[in-house]
Design a protein around this motif. Structure first.
Motif, PDB file in Angstrom:
ATOM      1  N   SER A  74       0.828  -1.211   0.000  1.00  0.00           N
ATOM      2  CA  SER A  74       0.000   0.000   0.000  1.00  0.00           C
ATOM      3  C   SER A  74       0.859   1.256   0.000  1.00  0.00           C
ATOM      4  CB  SER A  74      -0.922   0.007   1.223  1.00  0.00           C
ATOM      5  OG  SER A  74      -1.855  -1.044   1.130  1.00  0.00           O
ATOM      6  N   LEU A  75       1.918   1.254   0.803  1.00  0.00           N
ATOM      7  CA  LEU A  75       2.770   2.438   0.919  1.00  0.00           C
ATOM      8  C   LEU A  75       3.490   2.745  -0.392  1.00  0.00           C
ATOM      9  CD1 LEU A  75       3.856   4.629   2.804  1.00  0.00           C
ATOM     10  CD2 LEU A  75       5.680   3.067   3.421  1.00  0.00           C
ATOM     11  N   THR A  76       3.874   1.715  -1.128  1.00  0.00           N
ATOM     12  CA  THR A  76       4.605   1.944  -2.376  1.00  0.00           C
ATOM     13  C   THR A  76       3.684   2.119  -3.585  1.00  0.00           C
ATOM     14  OG1 THR A  76       4.913  -0.448  -2.664  1.00  0.00           O
ATOM     15  CG2 THR A  76       6.692   0.772  -1.567  1.00  0.00           C
ATOM     16  N   ASP A  77       2.381   2.076  -3.364  1.00  0.00           N
ATOM     17  CA  ASP A  77       1.410   2.333  -4.432  1.00  0.00           C
ATOM     18  C   ASP A  77       1.653   3.742  -4.979  1.00  0.00           C
ATOM     19  OD1 ASP A  77      -0.980   3.243  -5.790  1.00  0.00           O
ATOM     20  OD2 ASP A  77      -2.078   1.616  -4.822  1.00  0.00           O
ATOM     21  N   ARG A  78       1.729   3.891  -6.276  1.00  0.00           N
ATOM     22  CA  ARG A  78       2.025   5.199  -6.877  1.00  0.00           C
ATOM     23  C   ARG A  78       0.956   6.248  -6.586  1.00  0.00           C
ATOM     24  NH1 ARG A  78      -0.867   6.226 -11.358  1.00  0.00           N
ATOM     25  NH2 ARG A  78      -1.940   4.511 -12.356  1.00  0.00           N
ATOM     26  N   ARG A  79      -0.232   5.805  -6.159  1.00  0.00           N
ATOM     27  CA  ARG A  79      -1.298   6.759  -5.833  1.00  0.00           C
ATOM     28  C   ARG A  79      -1.125   7.371  -4.446  1.00  0.00           C
ATOM     29  NH1 ARG A  79      -6.320   3.302  -6.315  1.00  0.00           N
ATOM     30  NH2 ARG A  79      -4.848   1.833  -5.417  1.00  0.00           N
ATOM     31  N   VAL A  80      -0.258   6.798  -3.605  1.00  0.00           N
ATOM     32  CA  VAL A  80       0.011   7.357  -2.282  1.00  0.00           C
ATOM     33  C   VAL A  80       0.948   8.540  -2.466  1.00  0.00           C
ATOM     34  CG1 VAL A  80       1.101   6.945  -0.052  1.00  0.00           C
ATOM     35  CG2 VAL A  80      -0.366   5.199  -1.059  1.00  0.00           C
ATOM     36  N   ARG A  81       0.488   9.710  -2.063  1.00  0.00           N
ATOM     37  CA  ARG A  81       1.251  10.942  -2.260  1.00  0.00           C
ATOM     38  C   ARG A  81       1.972  11.333  -0.988  1.00  0.00           C
ATOM     39  NH1 ARG A  81      -0.116  13.824  -6.819  1.00  0.00           N
ATOM     40  NH2 ARG A  81       1.967  14.584  -6.393  1.00  0.00           N
ATOM     41  N   ALA A  82       3.094  12.005  -1.146  1.00  0.00           N
ATOM     42  CA  ALA A  82       3.873  12.505  -0.013  1.00  0.00           C
ATOM     43  C   ALA A  82       3.747  14.025   0.044  1.00  0.00           C
ATOM     44  CB  ALA A  82       5.331  12.105  -0.153  1.00  0.00           C
ATOM     45  N   CYS A  83       3.698  14.524   1.250  1.00  0.00           N
ATOM     46  CA  CYS A  83       3.563  15.958   1.475  1.00  0.00           C
ATOM     47  C   CYS A  83       4.653  16.388   2.462  1.00  0.00           C
ATOM     48  CB  CYS A  83       2.179  16.227   2.035  1.00  0.00           C
ATOM     49  SG  CYS A  83       1.790  17.957   2.275  1.00  0.00           S
ATOM     50  N   VAL A  84       5.404  17.442   2.112  1.00  0.00           N
ATOM     51  CA  VAL A  84       6.434  18.008   2.980  1.00  0.00           C
ATOM     52  C   VAL A  84       6.215  19.515   3.024  1.00  0.00           C
ATOM     53  CG1 VAL A  84       8.914  18.330   3.330  1.00  0.00           C
ATOM     54  CG2 VAL A  84       8.078  16.183   2.380  1.00  0.00           C
ATOM     55  N   LEU A  85       6.133  20.068   4.214  1.00  0.00           N
ATOM     56  CA  LEU A  85       5.912  21.507   4.398  1.00  0.00           C
ATOM     57  C   LEU A  85       4.685  22.005   3.634  1.00  0.00           C
ATOM     58  CD1 LEU A  85       9.617  22.724   4.190  1.00  0.00           C
ATOM     59  CD2 LEU A  85       8.239  22.412   6.251  1.00  0.00           C
ATOM     60  N   GLY A  86       3.639  21.207   3.647  1.00  0.00           N
ATOM     61  CA  GLY A  86       2.380  21.610   3.036  1.00  0.00           C
ATOM     62  C   GLY A  86       2.318  21.487   1.527  1.00  0.00           C
ATOM     63  N   ALA A  87       3.336  20.898   0.909  1.00  0.00           N
ATOM     64  CA  ALA A  87       3.348  20.762  -0.548  1.00  0.00           C
ATOM     65  C   ALA A  87       3.513  19.297  -0.943  1.00  0.00           C
ATOM     66  CB  ALA A  87       4.490  21.579  -1.147  1.00  0.00           C
TER      67      ALA A  87
END
Length: 80
Positions: free
Chosen positions: A44-57
């Protein structure tokens, strides 16, 4: 490094996780490291649909992380 999860990732891993920082590090490397630590959530974590957010972006997997960055992983949701 502080990591926060949402959606099904929070159900599988927990809402917050503290991961020992290895700098230099990218979002993708952090994602892989957490997947190794929590194999049940790895797919699930490596699913390309899982997005990462850093400092609100929203950031790509090649985004470099700093020691004090807080990373949020946003799992896809489905509505009904």
């Amino acid at each position: 490094m502080k990591v926060i999860f949402y959606g099904k990732l929070a159900d599988m891993i927990g809402r917050k996780l503290e991961v020992p920082a290895k700098i230099p590090c990218t979002v993708g490397a952090l994602r892989s490291r957490i997947a190794e630590m929590h194999p049940g959530a790895g797919q699930s974590l490596t699913d390309r649909r899982v997005r990462a957010c850093v400092l609100g972006a929203l950031v790509p997997d090649d985004h470099p992380l700093g020691l004090n960055d807080e990373v949020e992983f946003l799992a896809p949701v489905s509505g009904g």
